[in-house]
Structure formats: C-alpha cells, structure tokens
Design an enzyme around this catalytic site. Structure first.
Site, mmCIF file in Angstrom:
data_model
loop_
_atom_site.group_PDB
_atom_site.id
_atom_site.type_symbol
_atom_site.label_atom_id
_atom_site.label_comp_id
_atom_site.label_asym_id
_atom_site.label_seq_id
_atom_site.Cartn_x
_atom_site.Cartn_y
_atom_site.Cartn_z
ATOM 1 N N GLU A 114 -37.670 -24.547 -10.841
ATOM 2 C CA GLU A 114 -37.839 -24.438 -12.293
ATOM 3 C C GLU A 114 -39.186 -23.818 -12.645
ATOM 4 O OE1 GLU A 114 -35.191 -25.708 -14.375
ATOM 5 O OE2 GLU A 114 -36.267 -24.393 -15.756
ATOM 6 N N ASP A 115 -39.145 -22.815 -13.468
ATOM 7 C CA ASP A 115 -40.350 -22.217 -14.056
ATOM 8 C C ASP A 115 -41.377 -21.766 -13.015
ATOM 9 O OD1 ASP A 115 -38.943 -22.721 -16.319
ATOM 10 O OD2 ASP A 115 -40.498 -23.847 -17.348
ATOM 11 N N ASP A 164 -32.846 -22.550 -11.713
ATOM 12 C CA ASP A 164 -32.294 -22.795 -13.040
ATOM 13 C C ASP A 164 -32.547 -21.625 -13.994
ATOM 14 O OD1 ASP A 164 -31.160 -24.379 -15.106
ATOM 15 O OD2 ASP A 164 -33.173 -24.913 -15.784
ATOM 16 N N ASP A 165 -33.724 -21.029 -13.908
ATOM 17 C CA ASP A 165 -34.062 -19.958 -14.854
ATOM 18 C C ASP A 165 -33.230 -18.711 -14.609
ATOM 19 O OD1 ASP A 165 -36.330 -21.293 -16.225
ATOM 20 O OD2 ASP A 165 -37.024 -21.424 -14.161
ATOM 21 N N ASN A 175 -38.246 -19.353 -25.031
ATOM 22 C CA ASN A 175 -38.737 -20.682 -25.402
ATOM 23 C C ASN A 175 -40.255 -20.720 -25.286
ATOM 24 O OD1 ASN A 175 -36.111 -21.845 -25.639
ATOM 25 N ND2 ASN A 175 -35.979 -21.867 -23.418
ATOM 26 N N TYR A 206 -37.683 -32.246 -24.700
ATOM 27 C CA TYR A 206 -37.369 -30.948 -24.114
ATOM 28 C C TYR A 206 -37.931 -29.883 -25.051
ATOM 29 C CZ TYR A 206 -34.347 -27.696 -21.486
ATOM 30 O OH TYR A 206 -33.877 -26.674 -20.703
ATOM 31 N N LYS A 246 -36.643 -32.022 -17.487
ATOM 32 C CA LYS A 246 -35.335 -31.555 -16.987
ATOM 33 C C LYS A 246 -34.564 -32.715 -16.372
ATOM 34 C CE LYS A 246 -35.564 -26.964 -17.616
ATOM 35 N NZ LYS A 246 -34.553 -26.037 -18.121
ATOM 36 N N ARG A 263 -44.881 -20.270 -14.579
ATOM 37 C CA ARG A 263 -44.275 -19.668 -15.801
ATOM 38 C C ARG A 263 -43.585 -20.788 -16.570
ATOM 39 N NH1 ARG A 263 -40.001 -20.224 -17.929
ATOM 40 N NH2 ARG A 263 -38.393 -19.148 -16.766
HETATM 41 N N1 NDP Z 1 -32.759 -20.240 -23.112
HETATM 42 C C1 NDP Z 1 -32.878 -20.562 -21.851
HETATM 43 O O1 NDP Z 1 -32.116 -21.371 -21.304
HETATM 44 C C2 NDP Z 1 -33.961 -19.933 -21.043
HETATM 45 C C3 NDP Z 1 -34.953 -19.216 -21.629
HETATM 46 N N2 NDP Z 1 -35.928 -18.650 -20.875
HETATM 47 C C4 NDP Z 1 -37.003 -18.003 -21.594
HETATM 48 O O2 NDP Z 1 -36.992 -16.610 -21.359
HETATM 49 C C5 NDP Z 1 -38.319 -16.118 -21.370
HETATM 50 C C6 NDP Z 1 -38.540 -15.277 -20.133
HETATM 51 O O3 NDP Z 1 -38.354 -16.065 -18.987
HETATM 52 P P1 NDP Z 1 -38.153 -15.375 -17.559
HETATM 53 O O4 NDP Z 1 -37.132 -14.341 -17.603
HETATM 54 O O5 NDP Z 1 -37.990 -16.456 -16.599
HETATM 55 O O6 NDP Z 1 -39.605 -14.737 -17.364
HETATM 56 P P2 NDP Z 1 -40.019 -13.532 -16.440
HETATM 57 O O7 NDP Z 1 -41.492 -13.542 -16.403
HETATM 58 O O8 NDP Z 1 -39.255 -13.549 -15.182
HETATM 59 O O9 NDP Z 1 -39.521 -12.249 -17.256
HETATM 60 C C7 NDP Z 1 -40.078 -11.791 -18.424
HETATM 61 C C8 NDP Z 1 -39.596 -10.395 -18.656
HETATM 62 O O10 NDP Z 1 -40.049 -9.962 -19.918
HETATM 63 C C9 NDP Z 1 -40.604 -8.663 -19.747
HETATM 64 N N3 NDP Z 1 -41.595 -8.406 -20.796
HETATM 65 C C10 NDP Z 1 -42.800 -8.940 -20.961
HETATM 66 N N4 NDP Z 1 -43.401 -8.429 -22.041
HETATM 67 C C11 NDP Z 1 -42.548 -7.522 -22.567
HETATM 68 C C12 NDP Z 1 -42.583 -6.653 -23.662
HETATM 69 N N5 NDP Z 1 -43.644 -6.598 -24.477
HETATM 70 N N6 NDP Z 1 -41.508 -5.887 -23.913
HETATM 71 C C13 NDP Z 1 -40.440 -5.932 -23.106
HETATM 72 N N7 NDP Z 1 -40.347 -6.734 -22.053
HETATM 73 C C14 NDP Z 1 -41.385 -7.517 -21.779
HETATM 74 C C15 NDP Z 1 -41.214 -8.681 -18.373
HETATM 75 O O11 NDP Z 1 -41.419 -7.358 -17.943
HETATM 76 P P3 NDP Z 1 -41.918 -6.987 -16.455
HETATM 77 O O12 NDP Z 1 -40.714 -7.232 -15.573
HETATM 78 O O13 NDP Z 1 -42.288 -5.572 -16.545
HETATM 79 O O14 NDP Z 1 -43.058 -7.905 -16.161
HETATM 80 C C16 NDP Z 1 -40.120 -9.412 -17.613
HETATM 81 O O15 NDP Z 1 -39.106 -8.542 -17.219
HETATM 82 C C17 NDP Z 1 -39.229 -17.338 -21.492
HETATM 83 O O16 NDP Z 1 -39.628 -17.478 -22.819
HETATM 84 C C18 NDP Z 1 -38.363 -18.488 -21.116
HETATM 85 O O17 NDP Z 1 -38.706 -19.662 -21.798
HETATM 86 C C19 NDP Z 1 -35.944 -18.713 -19.517
HETATM 87 C C20 NDP Z 1 -34.968 -19.432 -18.876
HETATM 88 C C21 NDP Z 1 -33.939 -20.148 -19.598
HETATM 89 C C1 PYR Z 2 -35.030 -23.402 -20.705
HETATM 90 C C2 PYR Z 2 -35.811 -22.976 -19.575
HETATM 91 O O1 PYR Z 2 -35.499 -23.291 -18.450
HETATM 92 C C3 PYR Z 2 -36.966 -22.147 -19.806
HETATM 93 O O2 PYR Z 2 -37.222 -21.743 -20.928
HETATM 94 O O3 PYR Z 2 -37.661 -21.878 -18.828
HETATM 95 MG MG MG Z 3 -37.075 -23.019 -17.074
#
Ligand code: NDP
Ligand code: PYR
Ligand code: MG
Length: 585
Positions: free
Chosen positions: A259-260, A282-283, A424, A116, A187, A169
């Site tokens: 997922e992703d 999941d995200d 991540n 993972y 997963k 993503r």
């Molecule tokens: N710990 C966990 O369980 C999980 C962790 N994650 C992690 O979270 C991260 C984001 O995932 P996710 O939310 O799905 O991705 P998204 O693409 O949906 O969202 C990313 C967000 O970050 C914003 N962003 C990008 N660049 C910048 C910057 N320079 N400054 C401020 N904001 C910025 C984007 O802005 P805009 O909306 O304007 O494009 C968007 O709102 C990934 O690394 C993923 O691995 C995700 C799911 C689970």
């Molecule tokens: C953990 C997870 O689902 C992610 O980083 O996308």
């Molecule tokens: Mg994910």
C-alpha cells in the site's frame, strides 16, 4: 457447547446470525479491562465482574452494548473537527475493539471519511501529534538481519493478512515516511468494518527506510528515522528479508497487501513477488478493479458498448496503469483485438501525452504498451479536444485539473460524459462533484476517490459514487483468507470488478451512483468475496479443502462478530460440581 444465537442488525440492510461465544478468558482482573480485544466496558455483567475479579473497578451501573454505542455516538457528534473525531475513534479502537467495530460498521457512511480518506490523510500528516499508542509493527532499515525476530515480537501467531507501506506515496500527499503508518492501520480497520475479517488476523506494518521530506525529518514530533530514504541494494535486501520472514513467521498463505509505495518500487516489487508470494498491490490492482467496475456500470447509462469507448487518463502511475491494464483485459474479453483496444486508451503523465517519440527520451516499461504514435502534446485542454474521450479518469493528484472548460467540452461531445476524479484525499481531486455536474448541465456520470456530498442540480439530487479501492480490497482479502488463495491473479481482480458492477441496480444508477451505496458495503464485500471464491475454486486457485458446500453461509460463520462474548462458563461445563451438589441432597 450450546451457544445462545441471536440476530443483530448491521448497516441498513444487512443482518447476520451472530453467535454469543462463551469462554473463560486467560486474562482476569484489571488486565481484562485494559485489553481492547476482551474489554466490554460497562457491559461486563455482575457475574462477570465478580468472577473476573473486577467487581468495584467499574461504576455500578450495568449497560449493554447498545447503550455503549449510544454513548460513543453522543461523544462523536460533540466534536466539530474531523481530526478530533479521528483521535476519538482511534482511542476507542484501543479501548474496546468490538465496540469500535460495531460503531464503525453501523455508521459506515459517517465513519469512513474519518478513519479513511480524507481525514486519515490529514491524520498521517500530523501523525506525531495524533499518535497515542503504537499499533502494528515498525521495521527499519537498521533491522536488516533481524526482521524475523521483530515479527516474533508480535503476540499473535494467527496473522493471516498484512498491509505494509514504506510511506513513500501516502494518498496524493507524497512522502510522509513513518507518518504513513496511519494508512495500513486504516486499511485494516476497513478489512474488518467492510468485510468482517477477524481483527486478530490483521497486522499493519511500516517499513521505515527514512523520508525525503525535510519538513518531516525536522518535525520535533516525528516518530520515524530522521534520515533520507534509503534505496538500492539495502532497500531491496530489507524487502526481500521481510517477505521471507513473513512466510517463516505466519506461513506461506499470509496475505501481504502493498500500500502506498512509491511508483517505481510498487511496480517492481509486484513483478518480483506476485508469482512467489500471496500478495497484491492495492494501488495498482485494487484500484483497477474498482475503476473497471465503475466503467462497466457507466455503460448502462451511456449505452455505449465497452469496446467503443475512448478512455483518457490524467496520470500514468500505479492507479492509472493498473486501471488501463485491467481495462485491456475487460475489453479484449468482448472479442476486440489488443491492437484496436490499445488505440482507445490514452494516458498523460507529468511530461504530457504518452507518445512514443518523446523529446525527453525513454518511457518507463509499464507505460510502453500505451504509448502512441502521435506528436507530443502537453496542454490538457488541447489533449482532451484532440483525443475526444468518452471517459476521463484522473489519478495524478493534480487538484482541479478537470476545469470547467474541459468538463463543458466533454459534455459537448458526449451525451453522458463519464468523469472519474480518483485522486485522494479530497484536496487532490481533479474536480469536485459539484463542478462535474454543473459544468455538464447535470449530465456527467461521476465518481471520486474521496467522498463528496450529494449535489442537487435543477431539482435532481445526484449521489456521486466513491470510486475507491475500499470497495475491493476488504472483500478480496476476505476471499483470500477464507479460501486459502495463494496467488492473487489479475483474473481474480476482474472477477471482483464484474461482481461489483453486477450489484449496481437501476435505482442506484437513477440516483447517479456507479456503485452500491456505502451503507451496504458489508453485503457488497460478502457478495464480492463469494464471487471471487467461486472463481478461485473454478480456476484451481483456492487451496481450502474440502470446498465448502455453501460458500455464503460458511463465509457468514467465518466473519467477525461485534457481539461481546460471555465470560461466564455455563453450569453444564462443570458436571462434577452439579453431581456433587445433587447427591448431597
Ligand atoms: N481512488 C482510489 O481508490 C485510488 C486513488 N489513488 C490516487 O491516485 C493518485 C495517484 O496515485 P498513483 O497512481 O499511485 O501515484 P503515482 O505516483 O504512481 O502516479 C502519479 C502519476 O501522475 C503523473 N503526474 C504527476 N503530475 C502530473 C501532472 N501535472 N500532469 C499529468 N500527470 C502528472 C505522474 O507522472 P510521471 O509518471 O511522469 O511521474 C504519474 O504518472 C493519488 O492521489 C492517489 O491517492 C491511488 C490509488 C487508489
Ligand atoms: C485509496 C488509495 O489506496 C490511495 O489513494 O492510495
Ligand atoms: Mg493506496
């Protein structure tokens, strides 16, 4: 049929009754050794070797599973490189499923960072090189009109859960196209390793509509379609057909975990399908539950009531919006009104602070409710100083965004600043655990999406929690499959979050943990599943009837055993033979 019941120790603290099942497999001869579901490696007994026609095809020594586990671990430790360990474990999974899950379950803290995050991220980036043997199903944009036929090629009818991605993503690594298949596989491995979901109930699926990464399209080892990502009507039609085909092939209660997916598709598809299919994202939703659980635990340290906190998110995407929405639900449950609650939740996206009158124009629908009447701001440091959060949550995949100055400022305005670096893999984390502790004089209450080692600060050893949806989705899936839950509502995720938070003890908190240790994940997932199932029955969301009188013990019977089955039919299975024998005497 009488079964030989014995005990096996799982993880550090969990022990389940395991039944050694006895049955004659349909496959025999060398094919049984080539089938990862049936293969027992060197643990086939002499009788089995003779009965199944494999005597002489194995070295003569007889081993039990313990000896095989020892052998696997000896090999595991020999590798110096995590990607090599990943490949080694994938090969083990393809060789012997029971052995793989026994090794992973018993050594979950060591194994999870390999199968993972973070290693699975690297493996996805190099998936063409890592690829040995296909697992799961690949559906491409050119398969429109034939998706059901492809699902029929899957040899197992009894699929109860699918994890699907289109690879747009992958973690915080961007568009990896078909290389993203490592994620659904990883997963689903956790479905079994963390919650005991039967592996044959699980099916990973890649929907390949191309990739916008030119590098990947030009990679000579690329395993997917070498074309830019297809969007629009064709994409929608394919996903629609996929959803219908899953129901037709595996039934309406087959869980589909998204997922992703890329941001826009993730929100859109969730809204499209959540009320018509057994599905969750999941995200958005799993991440929400794990983060809200961590926030609830953090209150026990900060002693600030939930509704008095100020939350600042770096990122306003799937993870952040998911968390913020569930947080609204949790806070309003305390009795505080929506208007006041929204005033305490601030988000930042790539354009800066989420405000109503943006010079850049429109705001995406899912962000609207969190947009503030506030002058636009872009600089993170300035925003932190202006918003003065008690809790800062990073989910933007902007590595190192939480600088020493920002963390020091948080420590200046909070006795115990709460810092979540959820992005991540590790390379994308907003800060390291070490920086979070050192910049705040050891006062940060910290969790991260990918694991960080313990940090000793001024003589105190702090164990950062892993705020990862892996604490939620395996138990949630177990609950859905077990109780035949057909609509996965937000309230189920809040129940999961509350249940996870309740498992955190004072001992955990004193060690710096906001979650129970990963070593107890089997117990955690079981507790969480029990809580979700109980909630589901109370709210008419569970369709399994009759309701089991003892959910916990039924769950324990339902889950996967890593013990090998015996392939020797007991004598009393053959009464005529026994009778014939005795009458001859
Ligand atoms: N710990 C966990 O369980 C999980 C962790 N994650 C992690 O979270 C991260 C984001 O995932 P996710 O939310 O799905 O991705 P998204 O693409 O949906 O969202 C990313 C967000 O970050 C914003 N962003 C990008 N660049 C910048 C910057 N320079 N400054 C401020 N904001 C910025 C984007 O802005 P805009 O909306 O304007 O494009 C968007 O709102 C990934 O690394 C993923 O691995 C995700 C799911 C689970
Ligand atoms: C953990 C997870 O689902 C992610 O980083 O996308
Ligand atoms: Mg994910």
């Amino acid at each position: 049929m009488a079964n030989d019941v014995h005990q096996i120790k799982l993880g550090n603290s969990v022990s389940f009754n395991k039944e050694v099942k006895i049955g004659r497999p349909k496959v025999r001869g060398i094919d049984i050794m080539r089938d990862p579901i049936l293969n027992k490696g060197m643990a086939f007994t002499l009788e089995e070797r003779q009965l199944l026609g494999i005597h002489g095809l194995l070295p003569p020594a007889l081993m039990d599973q313990d000896a095989e586990v020892f052998q696997v671990m000896q090999n595991f430790y020999r590798w110096n490189d995590d990607l090599d360990r990943f490949i080694f474990l994938m090969c083990l999974q393809d060789r012997s499923e029971k052995l793989f899950y026994r090794v992973v379950t018993e050594n979950i803290e060591q194994m999870m960072p390999i199968i993972y995050t973070p290693t699975v991220g690297l493996a996805c980036q190099k998936y063409g090189m890592v690829f040995r043997k296909p697992r799961g199903i690949y559906i491409t944009i050119h398969d429109i009109g034939h998706v059901y036929d492809i699902l029929c090629n899957w040899p197992i009818d009894d699929v109860k859960a699918i994890v699907v991605t289109d690879g747009e993503r992958i973690l915080g690594l961007g568009d990896l196209g078909a290389y993203g298949m490592g994620i659904p596989i990883g997963k689903l491995s956790l479905y079994t390793a963390c919650a005991g979901v039967q592996p044959h109930h699980c099916l990973p699926i890649m929907i390949d509509v191309g990739t916008n990464s030119e590098n990947i399209r030009n990679d000579p080892l690329y395993i997917g379609l070498r074309q830019p990502r297809e969007a629009g009507e064709n994409y929608n039609n394919l996903i629609d057909e996929f959803m219908c085909a899953v129901v037709r092939r595996f039934g309406k209660n087959c869980l589909i975990q998204f997922e992703d997916f890329g941001n826009q598709n993730a929100f859109r598809l969730l809204e499209n399908y959540r009320d018509r299919y057994c599905t969750f994202n999941d995200d958005i939703q799993g991440t929400a539950a794990v983060a809200v659980a961590g926030i609830l635990s953090s209150l026990l340290i900060t002693k600030i009531p939930l509704e008095k906190n100020v939350f600042l998110f770096l990122g306003a995407g799937e993870a952040s919006i998911g968390i913020a929405r569930l947080l609204v639900q949790a806070i309003t449950k305390t009795g505080q009104g929506l208007e006041q609650t929204l005033k305490q939740i601030w988000l930042i996206d790539s354009k800066g602070l989420l405000v109503k009158n943006r010079p850049s124009g429109g705001i995406e629908e899912e962000k609207l409710m969190f947009a503030k009447d506030h002058p636009p701001m872009e600089n993170l440091e300035a925003i932190v100083e202006s918003v003065k959060p008690t809790t800062i949550i990073g989910a933007a995949a902007v590595s190192g965004a939480f600088t020493e100055r920002i963390l020091a400022f948080l420590a200046k305005i909070n006795k115990r600043p709460v810092v979540f670096a959820l992005s991540n893999p590790t390379s994308k984390a907003e800060c390291t655990a070490e920086l979070a502790y050192t910049a705040t004089e050891g006062r940060a209450v910290f969790a991260s999406g990918s694991p960080f080692p313990a940090v000793t600060y001024k003589g105190q050893t702090l164990h950062p929690g892993q705020g990862n949806n892996a604490y939620i989705f395996p138990g949630m899936a177990l609950a859905i499959i077990f109780a035949d839950i057909r609509r996965v509502t937000e309230n189920l995720f809040l129940a999961a979050a509350e249940s996870l938070a309740k498992m955190v003890t004072n001992q955990h908190l004193s060690e710096g943990r906001l979650y129970p240790p990963l070593s107890t994940i089997r117990q955690v997932s079981l507790n969480l599943a029990e809580a979700v199932i109980t909630f589901a029955y109370e709210h008419n969301l569970a369709f399994r009837y009759p309701r089991p009188s003892d959910i916990r013990s039924s769950l324990k019977e339902f889950i996967f055993s890593t013990d090998y089955d015996s392939y020797i039919p007991p004598v009393y299975d053959w009464p005529d033979y026994a009778h014939h024998h005795s009458s001859k005497k």
